[in-house]
Write a protein that holds these residues in place. Structure first.
Motif, short mmCIF file in Angstrom:
data_model
loop_
_atom_site.label_atom_id
_atom_site.label_comp_id
_atom_site.label_asym_id
_atom_site.label_seq_id
_atom_site.Cartn_x
_atom_site.Cartn_y
_atom_site.Cartn_z
N GLN A 134 54.04 42.93 73.15
CA GLN A 134 52.99 44.18 73.33
C GLN A 134 53.95 45.39 73.96
N VAL A 135 53.90 46.26 73.52
CA VAL A 135 55.03 46.89 73.99
C VAL A 135 54.22 47.39 75.76
N GLY A 136 54.90 47.10 77.17
CA GLY A 136 54.27 47.17 78.25
C GLY A 136 53.48 46.63 78.74
N ARG A 137 54.49 45.37 77.81
CA ARG A 137 53.40 44.25 78.48
C ARG A 137 53.17 43.38 80.02
N GLU A 138 54.28 43.87 80.82
CA GLU A 138 54.50 43.55 82.60
C GLU A 138 53.80 44.71 83.08
N MET A 139 52.99 45.89 82.33
CA MET A 139 52.08 46.62 83.71
C MET A 139 50.25 46.60 83.04
N ARG A 140 50.20 45.61 82.45
CA ARG A 140 48.39 45.10 81.99
C ARG A 140 47.82 45.07 83.59
N LEU A 141 48.61 44.12 84.33
CA LEU A 141 47.96 44.31 85.63
C LEU A 141 47.76 45.25 86.63
N LYS A 142 48.73 45.85 86.94
CA LYS A 142 48.86 46.71 87.83
C LYS A 142 47.99 47.84 87.60
N GLN A 143 47.85 48.66 85.72
CA GLN A 143 46.95 49.63 85.26
C GLN A 143 45.05 49.09 85.74
N LEU A 144 45.21 47.55 85.50
CA LEU A 144 43.62 47.06 85.43
C LEU A 144 43.54 47.49 87.27
N LEU A 145 44.10 46.87 88.07
CA LEU A 145 43.76 46.72 89.36
C LEU A 145 44.21 48.55 89.62
N GLU A 146 44.75 49.44 89.38
CA GLU A 146 44.28 50.63 90.17
C GLU A 146 42.46 51.42 90.28
N PRO A 147 41.80 50.50 89.48
CA PRO A 147 40.52 51.70 89.51
C PRO A 147 40.08 50.91 91.30
N ILE A 148 40.83 49.79 91.41
CA ILE A 148 39.86 48.81 92.03
C ILE A 148 41.07 49.08 93.64
N LEU A 149 41.63 49.45 93.64
CA LEU A 149 42.37 49.55 95.01
C LEU A 149 41.69 50.31 96.44
N GLY A 150 41.14 51.13 95.91
CA GLY A 150 40.08 51.56 97.03
C GLY A 150 39.70 50.38 97.40
N ARG A 151 39.15 49.89 97.00
CA ARG A 151 37.64 48.24 97.31
C ARG A 151 38.21 47.74 98.14
N TYR A 152 40.24 46.92 98.25
CA TYR A 152 39.98 46.55 99.18
C TYR A 152 40.93 46.34 99.59
N HIS A 153 41.31 45.52 101.46
CA HIS A 153 42.08 45.66 101.69
C HIS A 153 43.56 44.91 101.24
N TYR A 154 43.17 44.10 100.70
CA TYR A 154 44.43 42.66 100.12
C TYR A 154 44.26 42.14 98.87
N ILE A 155 44.95 42.35 98.43
CA ILE A 155 44.89 41.08 96.68
C ILE A 155 45.68 40.85 96.51
N LEU A 156 45.37 39.15 96.82
CA LEU A 156 46.10 38.51 96.54
C LEU A 156 46.43 37.14 95.22
N ILE A 157 47.48 37.35 94.47
CA ILE A 157 47.82 37.24 93.25
C ILE A 157 48.23 35.85 93.05
N ASP A 158 48.03 34.31 92.89
CA ASP A 158 48.31 33.19 93.31
C ASP A 158 48.65 32.86 91.79
N CYS A 159 50.88 32.97 91.62
CA CYS A 159 51.15 32.95 90.31
C CYS A 159 51.22 31.66 90.22
N PRO A 160 51.86 31.62 88.42
CA PRO A 160 52.18 30.04 87.92
C PRO A 160 53.40 29.86 87.97
N PRO A 161 53.82 28.25 88.23
CA PRO A 161 54.95 27.99 88.31
C PRO A 161 55.95 28.28 87.48
N SER A 162 56.79 30.01 86.79
CA SER A 162 56.99 30.32 85.96
C SER A 162 57.02 31.41 86.19
N LEU A 163 58.42 31.77 85.25
CA LEU A 163 58.86 33.74 86.05
C LEU A 163 59.06 34.36 84.06
#
Ligand code: ADP
Ligand code: MG
Length: 262
Positions: A100-129
């Protein structure tokens, strides 16, 4: 506005998940509102938060594929933080996002509306790049890199720093390094001490002062679906993660002060 921190290292077994779960609980204890995103198909952060990964539906997979809203998937857990659970389905999400085009942006777009609700958002990444980690690095303000102080630690670090640099040069120019965290540390191990000094020499104050010791209680806590502060508050592991939370909160205070005086 939430500070989004990607906890990443493409090496497996360095303490990413342990750091995510226990830092989330420690920050929650300091009265910060925290969302932990389990972005690893292994679903260990989900299990470690007391949520059976097979029951976690909708999970990050459906959210990433826009088949469920992020609100429908987020749940509050006993550790005092919110969890966006993850499981093996994330592998399918990764494959389907790939073309998909813009595939790397998906999470950023999904988080935008909820950023105001939290102090910290931690992302546990998989062991790969791969695409999931790329999404995490695109959505993040900073990266926290757990490092097990052993011979190969510095070797893998170069590849990770190159990836971070590439992300900065393309989609996320403001991405910062939150810090390098020494994990599973054993003071009796000479090599560990040597690698630790090398890290400080190269990265200076980017290395967290907090050192997470090798502590069996930290390894036991996930089998009870508990954070270390719940499982054994007095343990050395618990003290370390509370200290790490303190350091991260201090980083933010200093950054706010710096912008005010600038
Ligand atoms: P990653 O997410 O990077 O793969 P984990 O956090 O799952 O790494 O840790 C790998 C293993 O080591 C797990 O079994 C975990 O319980 C254990 N572990 C992590 N940190 C510590 C520590 N400080 N002391 C002892 N065991 C630890
Ligand atoms: Mg993990």
């Amino acid at each position: 506005m939430a500070k989004v921190i990607a906890v990443t290292n493409q090496k497996g077994g360095v303490g990413k998940t342990t750091t995510c779960v226990n830092l989330a609980a420690a920050l929650a204890e300091a009265r910060r509102k925290v969302l932990l995103i389990d972005f690893d198909p292994q679903g260990h952060a989900t299990m470690g938060s007391g949520v059976p990964k097979r029951e976690a539906k909708p999970s990050g997979c459906e959210v990433l594929l826009l088949e469920a809203s992020i609100d429908a998937a987020i749940r509050h857990v006993d550790g005092g933080y919110d969890l966006l659970p993850g499981n093996g389905d994330l592998t399918a999400a990764e494959v389907r996002l790939m073309p998909q085009v813009g595939r790397e942006m998906r999470l950023k777009q999904l988080l935008e509306p909820i950023l105001g609700r939290y102090h910290y958002i931690l992302i546990d990444c998989p062991p790969s790049l791969g695409v999931l980690t790329l999404n995490a690095l695109t959505a993040a303000h900073s990266v926290l890199i757990p490092i097990q102080c052993e011979f190969y630690a510095l070797d893998g670090l170069t590849a990770l720093l190159d990836t971070i640099k590439a992300v900065k040069q393309s989609v996320n120019p403001n991405l910062q390094i939150e810090g390098l965290l020494r994990t599973m540390f054993d003071v009796r191990n000479n090599l560990g001490n040597e690698v630790s000094s090398q890290l400080i020499k190269h990265f200076g104050d980017k290395v967290f002062r907090t050192v997470v010791p090798r502590n069996v209680r930290l390894a036991e806590a996930p089998s009870h679906g508990q954070a270390i502060t719940q499982y054994d508050r007095e343990s050395r592991g618990s003290v370390a993660y509370l200290g790490l939370a303190g350091e991260i909160i201090r980083h933010e205070r200093e950054a706010t002060r710096a912008t005010k005086t600038a």
